[in-house]
Write a protein that holds these residues in place. Sequence first.
Motif, mmCIF file in Angstrom:
data_model
loop_
_atom_site.group_PDB
_atom_site.id
_atom_site.type_symbol
_atom_site.label_atom_id
_atom_site.label_comp_id
_atom_site.label_asym_id
_atom_site.label_seq_id
_atom_site.Cartn_x
_atom_site.Cartn_y
_atom_site.Cartn_z
ATOM 1 N N ASN B 45 -2.627 5.199 -6.987
ATOM 2 C CA ASN B 45 -3.687 4.737 -7.867
ATOM 3 C C ASN B 45 -3.081 4.201 -9.144
ATOM 4 O OD1 ASN B 45 -5.824 5.500 -6.194
ATOM 5 N ND2 ASN B 45 -5.771 7.602 -6.944
ATOM 6 N N LEU B 46 -3.365 2.949 -9.413
ATOM 7 C CA LEU B 46 -2.900 2.334 -10.656
ATOM 8 C C LEU B 46 -4.093 2.292 -11.603
ATOM 9 C CD1 LEU B 46 -0.825 0.722 -12.344
ATOM 10 C CD2 LEU B 46 -1.592 -1.325 -11.154
ATOM 11 N N ARG B 47 -3.969 3.018 -12.715
ATOM 12 C CA ARG B 47 -5.072 3.044 -13.685
ATOM 13 C C ARG B 47 -4.668 2.182 -14.874
ATOM 14 N NH1 ARG B 47 -9.317 6.233 -14.003
ATOM 15 N NH2 ARG B 47 -8.489 7.715 -12.486
ATOM 16 N N LEU B 48 -5.460 1.156 -15.125
ATOM 17 C CA LEU B 48 -5.136 0.208 -16.188
ATOM 18 C C LEU B 48 -5.921 0.565 -17.439
ATOM 19 C CD1 LEU B 48 -5.239 -3.016 -14.001
ATOM 20 C CD2 LEU B 48 -3.230 -1.720 -14.703
ATOM 21 N N SER B 49 -5.257 0.521 -18.555
ATOM 22 C CA SER B 49 -5.917 0.945 -19.791
ATOM 23 C C SER B 49 -6.778 -0.162 -20.388
ATOM 24 C CB SER B 49 -4.880 1.375 -20.817
ATOM 25 O OG SER B 49 -4.099 0.273 -21.182
ATOM 26 N N THR B 50 -6.607 -1.376 -19.917
ATOM 27 C CA THR B 50 -7.401 -2.476 -20.464
ATOM 28 C C THR B 50 -8.780 -2.484 -19.827
ATOM 29 O OG1 THR B 50 -6.380 -3.827 -18.778
ATOM 30 C CG2 THR B 50 -5.483 -3.989 -20.986
ATOM 31 N N ASN B 51 -9.756 -3.022 -20.539
ATOM 32 C CA ASN B 51 -11.127 -3.124 -20.013
ATOM 33 C C ASN B 51 -11.654 -1.793 -19.503
ATOM 34 O OD1 ASN B 51 -11.402 -5.752 -20.573
ATOM 35 N ND2 ASN B 51 -10.915 -6.493 -18.515
ATOM 36 N N GLY B 52 -11.594 -0.773 -20.327
ATOM 37 C CA GLY B 52 -12.074 0.524 -19.866
ATOM 38 C C GLY B 52 -11.003 1.148 -19.009
ATOM 39 N N ASP B 53 -11.412 1.752 -17.940
ATOM 40 C CA ASP B 53 -10.457 2.416 -17.068
ATOM 41 C C ASP B 53 -10.525 1.806 -15.678
ATOM 42 O OD1 ASP B 53 -9.093 4.169 -18.666
ATOM 43 O OD2 ASP B 53 -10.657 5.690 -18.562
ATOM 44 N N ASP B 54 -9.870 0.686 -15.480
ATOM 45 C CA ASP B 54 -9.819 0.084 -14.150
ATOM 46 C C ASP B 54 -8.934 0.920 -13.260
ATOM 47 O OD1 ASP B 54 -11.314 -1.909 -15.117
ATOM 48 O OD2 ASP B 54 -9.749 -3.425 -15.176
ATOM 49 N N LEU B 55 -9.377 1.162 -12.054
ATOM 50 C CA LEU B 55 -8.576 1.941 -11.114
ATOM 51 C C LEU B 55 -8.354 1.100 -9.862
ATOM 52 C CD1 LEU B 55 -7.393 4.807 -10.485
ATOM 53 C CD2 LEU B 55 -9.505 5.206 -9.233
ATOM 54 N N LEU B 56 -7.104 0.868 -9.536
ATOM 55 C CA LEU B 56 -6.774 0.118 -8.324
ATOM 56 C C LEU B 56 -6.059 1.045 -7.366
ATOM 57 C CD1 LEU B 56 -5.236 -3.073 -9.976
ATOM 58 C CD2 LEU B 56 -7.588 -2.726 -9.242
ATOM 59 N N THR B 57 -6.519 1.082 -6.129
ATOM 60 C CA THR B 57 -5.801 1.851 -5.124
ATOM 61 C C THR B 57 -4.948 0.872 -4.325
ATOM 62 O OG1 THR B 57 -7.536 3.496 -5.040
ATOM 63 C CG2 THR B 57 -6.047 3.420 -3.165
ATOM 64 N N ILE B 58 -3.665 1.125 -4.354
ATOM 65 C CA ILE B 58 -2.704 0.183 -3.771
ATOM 66 C C ILE B 58 -1.919 0.877 -2.676
ATOM 67 C CG2 ILE B 58 -0.665 -1.232 -4.288
ATOM 68 C CD1 ILE B 58 -1.680 -1.343 -7.200
ATOM 69 N N SER B 59 -1.721 0.190 -1.575
ATOM 70 C CA SER B 59 -0.909 0.739 -0.487
ATOM 71 C C SER B 59 -0.223 -0.444 0.192
ATOM 72 C CB SER B 59 -1.807 1.489 0.509
ATOM 73 O OG SER B 59 -2.622 0.577 1.194
ATOM 74 N N PRO B 60 0.721 -0.180 1.089
ATOM 75 C CA PRO B 60 1.337 -1.314 1.789
ATOM 76 C C PRO B 60 0.300 -2.138 2.556
ATOM 77 C CG PRO B 60 2.649 0.653 2.109
ATOM 78 C CD PRO B 60 1.385 1.092 1.431
ATOM 79 N N GLN B 61 -0.771 -1.475 3.011
ATOM 80 C CA GLN B 61 -1.799 -2.202 3.761
ATOM 81 C C GLN B 61 -2.763 -2.937 2.825
ATOM 82 O OE1 GLN B 61 -0.807 1.047 4.803
ATOM 83 N NE2 GLN B 61 0.477 -0.088 6.230
ATOM 84 N N SER B 62 -2.887 -2.494 1.587
ATOM 85 C CA SER B 62 -3.682 -3.262 0.607
ATOM 86 C C SER B 62 -2.854 -3.382 -0.676
ATOM 87 C CB SER B 62 -5.040 -2.626 0.358
ATOM 88 O OG SER B 62 -4.945 -1.262 0.230
ATOM 89 N N PRO B 63 -1.858 -4.242 -0.620
ATOM 90 C CA PRO B 63 -0.939 -4.363 -1.758
ATOM 91 C C PRO B 63 -1.576 -5.113 -2.921
ATOM 92 C CG PRO B 63 -0.363 -5.943 -0.063
ATOM 93 C CD PRO B 63 -1.511 -5.141 0.482
ATOM 94 N N SER B 64 -0.944 -5.008 -4.057
ATOM 95 C CA SER B 64 -1.442 -5.744 -5.221
ATOM 96 C C SER B 64 -0.280 -6.045 -6.156
ATOM 97 C CB SER B 64 -2.487 -4.896 -5.956
ATOM 98 O OG SER B 64 -2.761 -5.483 -7.216
ATOM 99 N N LEU B 65 -0.292 -7.255 -6.670
ATOM 100 C CA LEU B 65 0.735 -7.615 -7.643
ATOM 101 C C LEU B 65 0.462 -6.980 -9.000
ATOM 102 C CD1 LEU B 65 1.376 -11.354 -6.728
ATOM 103 C CD2 LEU B 65 2.779 -9.371 -6.177
#
Lengths: 248, 119
Positions: B45-65
């Motif tokens: 889980n990548l939690r971004l501090s910008t724009n509130g608390d965006d949470l991205l769940t990243i895995s090899p099957q759903s990758p994200s740059l």
Amino acid sequence: MARSLFHCIVAALTALSVFTALCIAQEEFEPVTTAEIEISLFAVGDQLLGDGFESVVDSVDSAGGVNYASLILYDWLTDAYAYAEVFTAYETDVSFVMVTDLATGDSESEWFSNVKSEFGNNAGAAAMLAAPKVNLKPLIDAIKKWWSKPKPPPKPAPAPPPQGKPKPTPKFQPPTNPPQRPPTTVPAGHRVRQMPPTAQYPNGYWRLEKQLPDGNWQPINPSMMKPGTRPETHVPLPPPNPPTTPGT
Amino acid sequence: MYPIPDDFDLNGLRGSTIYEFCMNANQIRLKFNTGLQIVVEGSMNLRLSTNGDDLLTISPQSPSLDINRVVDSEVISIHMNQNRMNFHLNFANGHSLELIGDEPYECYRFEWKNREVIV
């Protein structure tokens, strides 16, 4: 500091707006009680102040919450908030999936479960906040229908879990390779790693890995001899052979 | 799947940075400037501090740059959950990364100084 202030302001504004919307909701829909409105206010404020979705659901459950999701959704759907603009396209996607899921007949518990398992603890808030961006009418109709349903009888207490091996988690996908012993000869540039028993692999499992040019190891599906996913590359070990009796 | 062993000291990660990440179909590798490498096969889980608390769940099957958001930012704190499977890295730029280890498969592994630790 700035973020906390933002959350406080949003929570305060939201509480006021939610209260208004929920009062309207109460007039329109008889089954909604004052207790439910209070629970919804509490839940939304709690969530915006940073509590995880799971803890909000727990709090609401312990407060005897009924239809809390529908109340919050009704609010966000009918009162198009400017706050939605600060959320991302990702959250809008989450919202679309989850709210559509709800409107097409998933139960409240299924919806919670989907949100939690697919998007993590804070996705519930994201889903609700971005909800005004989706097509409203069928969703509101679904929620109205849901509200008008008689409340289900209390669920019986769940049966105690059976003793013995832990229950596999729902995320587990059965291995694609049948139980088998690891190969006795390993191709050059490969290795086999045998691992101890786990809940899902009661006799243990093994993995075949291939070394990449940079020295890293890549898991291989032994039936294809190509890189594979985890269910394809965790190969279960068979049960140990029973001890042989002398003379048989 | 397996807890991080007590004797595996991750304190050296504080002050380090991820200088590069690589992806293939089944793994995401996070390479740290200290020489440590984390190979992720499950999700994080990548939690971004910008724009509130965006949470991205990243895995090899759903990758994200979006992993790039934590590249070259210093790790300011680390902690793991009680079962020593989920591991959090908090970065100086406010973002955080949680490696999920409590799935029924091998989820990620540390490779450091000829030692492999599988979680």
